[in-house]
Design a protein around this motif. Structure first.
Motif, PDB file in Angstrom:
ATOM      1  N   ILE A 178      35.556  14.548  19.331  1.00 56.46           N
ATOM      2  CA  ILE A 178      34.511  13.525  19.514  1.00 56.46           C
ATOM      3  C   ILE A 178      33.152  14.203  19.644  1.00 56.46           C
ATOM      4  CG2 ILE A 178      35.999  11.771  20.534  1.00 56.46           C
ATOM      5  CD1 ILE A 178      35.101  12.739  23.274  1.00 56.46           C
ATOM      6  N   ASP A 179      32.111  13.520  19.198  1.00 58.48           N
ATOM      7  CA  ASP A 179      30.752  14.030  19.328  1.00 58.48           C
ATOM      8  C   ASP A 179      30.233  13.805  20.754  1.00 58.48           C
ATOM      9  OD1 ASP A 179      30.373  14.956  16.755  1.00 58.48           O
ATOM     10  OD2 ASP A 179      29.484  13.090  16.011  1.00 58.48           O
ATOM     11  N   PRO A 180      29.279  14.640  21.199  1.00 55.11           N
ATOM     12  CA  PRO A 180      28.627  14.391  22.486  1.00 55.11           C
ATOM     13  C   PRO A 180      27.810  13.121  22.420  1.00 55.11           C
ATOM     14  CG  PRO A 180      27.502  16.125  21.287  1.00 55.11           C
ATOM     15  CD  PRO A 180      28.735  15.821  20.505  1.00 55.11           C
ATOM     16  N   VAL A 181      27.554  12.522  23.589  1.00 55.48           N
ATOM     17  CA  VAL A 181      26.800  11.276  23.636  1.00 55.48           C
ATOM     18  C   VAL A 181      25.675  11.388  24.649  1.00 55.48           C
ATOM     19  CG1 VAL A 181      28.778   9.856  22.945  1.00 55.48           C
ATOM     20  CG2 VAL A 181      28.339  10.278  25.364  1.00 55.48           C
ATOM     21  N   CYS A 182      24.696  10.504  24.511  1.00 53.57           N
ATOM     22  CA  CYS A 182      23.611  10.390  25.466  1.00 53.57           C
ATOM     23  C   CYS A 182      23.720   9.027  26.139  1.00 53.57           C
ATOM     24  CB  CYS A 182      22.253  10.537  24.787  1.00 53.57           C
ATOM     25  SG  CYS A 182      20.847  10.360  25.908  1.00 53.57           S
ATOM     26  N   VAL A 183      23.939   9.036  27.452  1.00 53.80           N
ATOM     27  CA  VAL A 183      24.041   7.797  28.225  1.00 53.80           C
ATOM     28  C   VAL A 183      22.753   7.628  29.009  1.00 53.80           C
ATOM     29  CG1 VAL A 183      25.310   6.542  29.983  1.00 53.80           C
ATOM     30  CG2 VAL A 183      26.532   8.058  28.389  1.00 53.80           C
ATOM     31  N   GLN A 184      22.009   6.577  28.713  1.00 55.58           N
ATOM     32  CA  GLN A 184      20.721   6.386  29.393  1.00 55.58           C
ATOM     33  C   GLN A 184      20.838   5.381  30.539  1.00 55.58           C
ATOM     34  OE1 GLN A 184      17.180   6.212  26.963  1.00 55.58           O
ATOM     35  NE2 GLN A 184      18.331   6.740  25.122  1.00 55.58           N
TER      36      GLN A 184
END
Length: 377
Positions: free
Chosen positions: A371-377
């Protein structure tokens, strides 16, 4: 040094990142940690970004692969994929001389310097070449600066990843089997500030993606949180003729990149478009994570697109503060050190150069994530 206990212990280093790990009493192979102790190890990795387990010179390659894969359950579906894929052996790839695979455990790479006789885990005679700035930077140190004045450079600041088709590994394990003595020291002189960083020969340098994000202005944090990095197709081939800045942070834009019809066939769907900021799944912290040497363009959520040269300049602007001497942890290798770093939380760089006859031998393992990394805002 902490005494042996029946549980794993974590001792933070006096450094921008890092912690030393003491294994539970009776455990010599960290791949065999029970779930409770492994969870503690995993939490330490995500909290401190770089963890060091001493006295692992005899760790078998299979154990290193098993341990590496435990940090990312998604690799169970594709755990045969070395993090850089097969392309790193392409004859035009920037990475083609960076090591050789262990025959029975190809996810583990043998890195180092010098000639080594046949017999190392099924390999024949091998010659290893330590990557240095001499082959990669536009402007290099003179022979006098490098070998008489003991100066060196950051070779290339990067994250471990193919950056095409495959997702970035969660963790990299790096095992020092034969390393230079600490009596050999070198120094990096920053051309823009004239600051100096003293380090041992062949030290591995780490910079914190969390600190890089924290150092941004509020305006730049907002921009970073709403930016994606688009990487070039087959990026290590794309930049193979280009040259890096003297701090190894990104590339000079001189039109030396290969054209898209000079690189191997590629598919639009396999191009990696990743957030500029990755959220740490355990701490919740934001980490500024980019491989600025391989960037193709930046895309903002407001529709703005920064093409190659502007993208490089922008990444340089926001990443440069994090590699200042006070912000860098340069690991001084001891034989048997097993260094595990959170590849989605720090950037790292090879340093140093070796004189004829000097040797080093290391094992490296990282595995492409599912899985790709994600940005959680």
């Amino acid at each position: 040094m902490p005494s042996a206990t029946n549980t794993l212990s974590v001792e933070p280093l006096d450094a921008p990142v890092g912690a030393k790990i003491t294994l539970p009493e009776g455990i010599t192979d960290p791949s065999k940690l029970n779930e409770e102790d492994f969870n503690k190890l995993n939490e330490a990795l995500h909290k401190y970004s770089v963890i060091v387990i001493p006295n692992q010179a005899d760790l078998p390659p299979h154990s290193q692969w098993v341990l590496t894969s435990r940090f990312d359950p998604s690799t169970q579906t594709n755990g045969q994929n070395y993090g850089h894929g097969k392309e790193f052996r392409h004859d035009k790839s920037l990475l083609r001389k960076d090591g050789t695979s262990i025959p029975d455990q190809p996810q583990v790479q043998v890195l180092g310097q010098g000639d080594w006789p046949a017999g190392h885990h099924g390999l024949g005679d091998i010659t290893l070449t330590h990557p240095t700035h001499f082959s990669f930077h536009k402007d290099t140190l003179t022979e006098k600066q490098a070998f008489e004045e003991n100066q060196t450079r950051f070779y290339r600041w990067h994250i471990d990843s193919a950056l095409y088709e495959l997702s970035p590994p969660v963790a990299t394990t790096l095992l020092g089997i034969h390393v230079p003595p600490h009596s050999a020291t070198q120094k990096i002189i920053y051309e823009d500030t004239k600051e100096e960083l003293e380090l041992t020969q062949g030290a591995t340098a780490f910079a914190s993606g969390k600190l890089a994000f924290d150092l941004l202005s509020d305006e730049d944090k907002e921009l970073a949180l709403n930016t994606h990095v688009v990487y070039a197709p087959h990026p290590y081939i794309f930049i193979s003729e280009a040259k890096a800045t003297s701090d190894g942070l990104t590339m000079h834009s001189e039109g030396k990149e290969l054209s898209l019809d000079e690189i191997p066939e590629w598919e639009e769907s396999k191009i990696k478009k990743l957030p500029l900021v990755w959220t740490n799944p355990i701490t919740g912290n934001h980490h500024l994570q980019a491989h600025a040497c391989c960037v193709w363009r930046l895309e903002r959520s407001n529709g703005e697109i920064l093409e190659l040269e502007d993208a490089r300049n922008e990444l340089y602007r926001i990443m440069r503060p994090a590699i200042s001497p006070k912000n860098v942890y340069a690991h001084s290798w001891e034989s048997g050190d097993l260094v595990i770093f959170h590849n989605r939380g720090v950037w790292h760089a090879v340093t140093g150069q070796f004189k004829p006859g000097e040797r080093r031998l290391m094992h490296q393992c990282n595995i492409a994530s599912g899985i790709d990394p994600v940005c959680v805002q």
